[in-house]
Scaffold this motif. Structure first.
Motif, PDB file in Angstrom:
ATOM      1  N   ALA A  92       0.834  -1.207   0.000  1.00 36.65           N
ATOM      2  CA  ALA A  92       0.000   0.000   0.000  1.00 36.65           C
ATOM      3  C   ALA A  92       0.867   1.255   0.000  1.00 36.65           C
ATOM      4  O   ALA A  92       0.577   2.226  -0.700  1.00 36.65           O
ATOM      5  N   TRP A  93       1.935   1.244   0.761  1.00 37.45           N
ATOM      6  CA  TRP A  93       2.796   2.429   0.833  1.00 37.45           C
ATOM      7  C   TRP A  93       3.616   2.580  -0.436  1.00 37.45           C
ATOM      8  O   TRP A  93       3.900   3.695  -0.860  1.00 37.45           O
ATOM      9  N   LYS A  94       3.953   1.468  -1.071  1.00 37.01           N
ATOM     10  CA  LYS A  94       4.734   1.539  -2.309  1.00 37.01           C
ATOM     11  C   LYS A  94       3.948   2.217  -3.429  1.00 37.01           C
ATOM     12  O   LYS A  94       4.542   2.855  -4.288  1.00 37.01           O
ATOM     13  N   VAL A  95       2.637   2.066  -3.447  1.00 41.29           N
ATOM     14  CA  VAL A  95       1.827   2.702  -4.497  1.00 41.29           C
ATOM     15  C   VAL A  95       1.228   4.024  -4.015  1.00 41.29           C
ATOM     16  O   VAL A  95       0.356   4.579  -4.661  1.00 41.29           O
ATOM     17  N   HIS A  96       1.705   4.514  -2.890  1.00 38.22           N
ATOM     18  CA  HIS A  96       1.253   5.792  -2.343  1.00 38.22           C
ATOM     19  C   HIS A  96      -0.243   5.805  -2.041  1.00 38.22           C
ATOM     20  O   HIS A  96      -0.923   6.814  -2.277  1.00 38.22           O
ATOM     21  N   ALA A  97      -0.748   4.681  -1.551  1.00 34.40           N
ATOM     22  CA  ALA A  97      -2.157   4.625  -1.149  1.00 34.40           C
ATOM     23  C   ALA A  97      -2.362   5.554   0.039  1.00 34.40           C
ATOM     24  O   ALA A  97      -1.440   5.818   0.820  1.00 34.40           O
ATOM     25  N   PHE A  98      -3.579   6.033   0.182  1.00 38.04           N
ATOM     26  CA  PHE A  98      -3.919   6.903   1.307  1.00 38.04           C
ATOM     27  C   PHE A  98      -3.848   6.126   2.614  1.00 38.04           C
ATOM     28  O   PHE A  98      -3.498   6.665   3.652  1.00 38.04           O
ATOM     29  N   GLY A  99      -4.198   4.834   2.541  1.00 33.87           N
ATOM     30  CA  GLY A  99      -4.169   4.032   3.746  1.00 33.87           C
ATOM     31  C   GLY A  99      -4.355   2.557   3.467  1.00 33.87           C
ATOM     32  O   GLY A  99      -4.583   2.137   2.328  1.00 33.87           O
ATOM     33  N   PHE A 100      -4.262   1.767   4.533  1.00 32.99           N
ATOM     34  CA  PHE A 100      -4.441   0.317   4.468  1.00 32.99           C
ATOM     35  C   PHE A 100      -5.281  -0.101   5.663  1.00 32.99           C
ATOM     36  O   PHE A 100      -5.024   0.341   6.789  1.00 32.99           O
ATOM     37  N   LEU A 101      -6.279  -0.944   5.411  1.00 30.66           N
ATOM     38  CA  LEU A 101      -7.098  -1.500   6.477  1.00 30.66           C
ATOM     39  C   LEU A 101      -7.084  -3.014   6.381  1.00 30.66           C
ATOM     40  O   LEU A 101      -7.228  -3.575   5.297  1.00 30.66           O
ATOM     41  N   GLU A 102      -6.885  -3.654   7.526  1.00 31.35           N
ATOM     42  CA  GLU A 102      -6.947  -5.114   7.561  1.00 31.35           C
ATOM     43  C   GLU A 102      -8.408  -5.540   7.655  1.00 31.35           C
ATOM     44  O   GLU A 102      -9.172  -4.992   8.449  1.00 31.35           O
ATOM     45  N   LYS A 103      -8.795  -6.489   6.800  1.00 33.93           N
ATOM     46  CA  LYS A 103     -10.171  -6.979   6.773  1.00 33.93           C
ATOM     47  C   LYS A 103     -10.339  -8.116   7.771  1.00 33.93           C
ATOM     48  O   LYS A 103      -9.399  -8.857   7.983  1.00 33.93           O
ATOM     49  N   PRO A 104     -11.515  -8.251   8.346  1.00 33.97           N
ATOM     50  CA  PRO A 104     -12.678  -7.400   8.143  1.00 33.97           C
ATOM     51  C   PRO A 104     -12.523  -6.076   8.898  1.00 33.97           C
ATOM     52  O   PRO A 104     -12.096  -6.050  10.044  1.00 33.97           O
ATOM     53  N   CYS A 105     -12.855  -5.005   8.228  1.00 34.00           N
ATOM     54  CA  CYS A 105     -12.708  -3.661   8.789  1.00 34.00           C
ATOM     55  C   CYS A 105     -13.816  -3.393   9.799  1.00 34.00           C
ATOM     56  O   CYS A 105     -14.938  -3.848   9.643  1.00 34.00           O
ATOM     57  N   THR A 106     -13.471  -2.611  10.813  1.00 30.86           N
ATOM     58  CA  THR A 106     -14.471  -2.187  11.787  1.00 30.86           C
ATOM     59  C   THR A 106     -14.966  -0.790  11.413  1.00 30.86           C
ATOM     60  O   THR A 106     -14.297  -0.056  10.667  1.00 30.86           O
ATOM     61  N   ARG A 107     -16.096  -0.418  11.952  1.00 33.13           N
ATOM     62  CA  ARG A 107     -16.635   0.918  11.720  1.00 33.13           C
ATOM     63  C   ARG A 107     -15.653   1.980  12.211  1.00 33.13           C
ATOM     64  O   ARG A 107     -15.438   3.005  11.553  1.00 33.13           O
ATOM     65  N   ALA A 108     -15.032   1.730  13.364  1.00 36.79           N
ATOM     66  CA  ALA A 108     -14.079   2.694  13.930  1.00 36.79           C
ATOM     67  C   ALA A 108     -12.885   2.902  13.000  1.00 36.79           C
ATOM     68  O   ALA A 108     -12.434   4.040  12.811  1.00 36.79           O
ATOM     69  N   GLN A 109     -12.377   1.838  12.401  1.00 33.97           N
ATOM     70  CA  GLN A 109     -11.245   1.966  11.483  1.00 33.97           C
ATOM     71  C   GLN A 109     -11.624   2.787  10.247  1.00 33.97           C
ATOM     72  O   GLN A 109     -10.856   3.637   9.804  1.00 33.97           O
ATOM     73  N   VAL A 110     -12.805   2.513   9.702  1.00 34.05           N
ATOM     74  CA  VAL A 110     -13.268   3.244   8.523  1.00 34.05           C
ATOM     75  C   VAL A 110     -13.501   4.710   8.884  1.00 34.05           C
ATOM     76  O   VAL A 110     -13.103   5.617   8.139  1.00 34.05           O
ATOM     77  N   MET A 111     -14.117   4.955  10.047  1.00 36.79           N
ATOM     78  CA  MET A 111     -14.346   6.337  10.508  1.00 36.79           C
ATOM     79  C   MET A 111     -13.017   7.087  10.635  1.00 36.79           C
ATOM     80  O   MET A 111     -12.919   8.250  10.231  1.00 36.79           O
TER      81      MET A 111
END
Length: 123
Positions: A92-111
């Protein structure tokens, strides 16, 4: 600040989970859901999108490749890569993504990701 979002995941149950999470967050407008990444680039070229939440491992093109292609469109969206494989966070960092979330994502992580986007784009 309203945030316009698209989600991409080939697993219907995880797509439904993310849909529920995003629809529960104030001032987040879920524009479209995709099960295949190929159509996302064309959609983003035609519609203003602020954020794309995408699975990494998909049958057509990977979320990594999607992030690279989206980075080339005018006014590219922030891309958040998601995977149940933690080792992909480095990609994710190599392609300059805004972020990375491990699935399954929680509402708090998405928020937290949405709030970080809002803070970065307040002006």
């Amino acid at each position: 600040m309203e945030v316009r979002v698209v989600i991409v995941d080939n697993a219907p149950e995880l797509l439904d989970r993310m849909t529920g999470i995003l629809r529960s967050i104030d001032e987040v407008h879920l524009l479209k859901r995709f099960e295949e990444a190929v159509a996302v680039v064309d959609y983003v070229k035609e519609h203003p999108v602020d954020m794309v939440f995408t699975d990494i491992v998909m049958p057509d093109i990977s979320g990594i490749r999607l992030a690279k292609e989206l980075d080339r469109v005018p006014d590219p969206p922030a891309v958040v890569l998601m995977s149940s494989i933690p080792g992909f966070s480095l990609e994710a960092w190599k392609v300059h993504a805004f972020g990375f979330l491990e699935k399954p994502c929680t509402r708090a992580q998405v928020m937290n990701m949405i709030e970080r986007y809002r803070k970065d784009n307040e002006s």
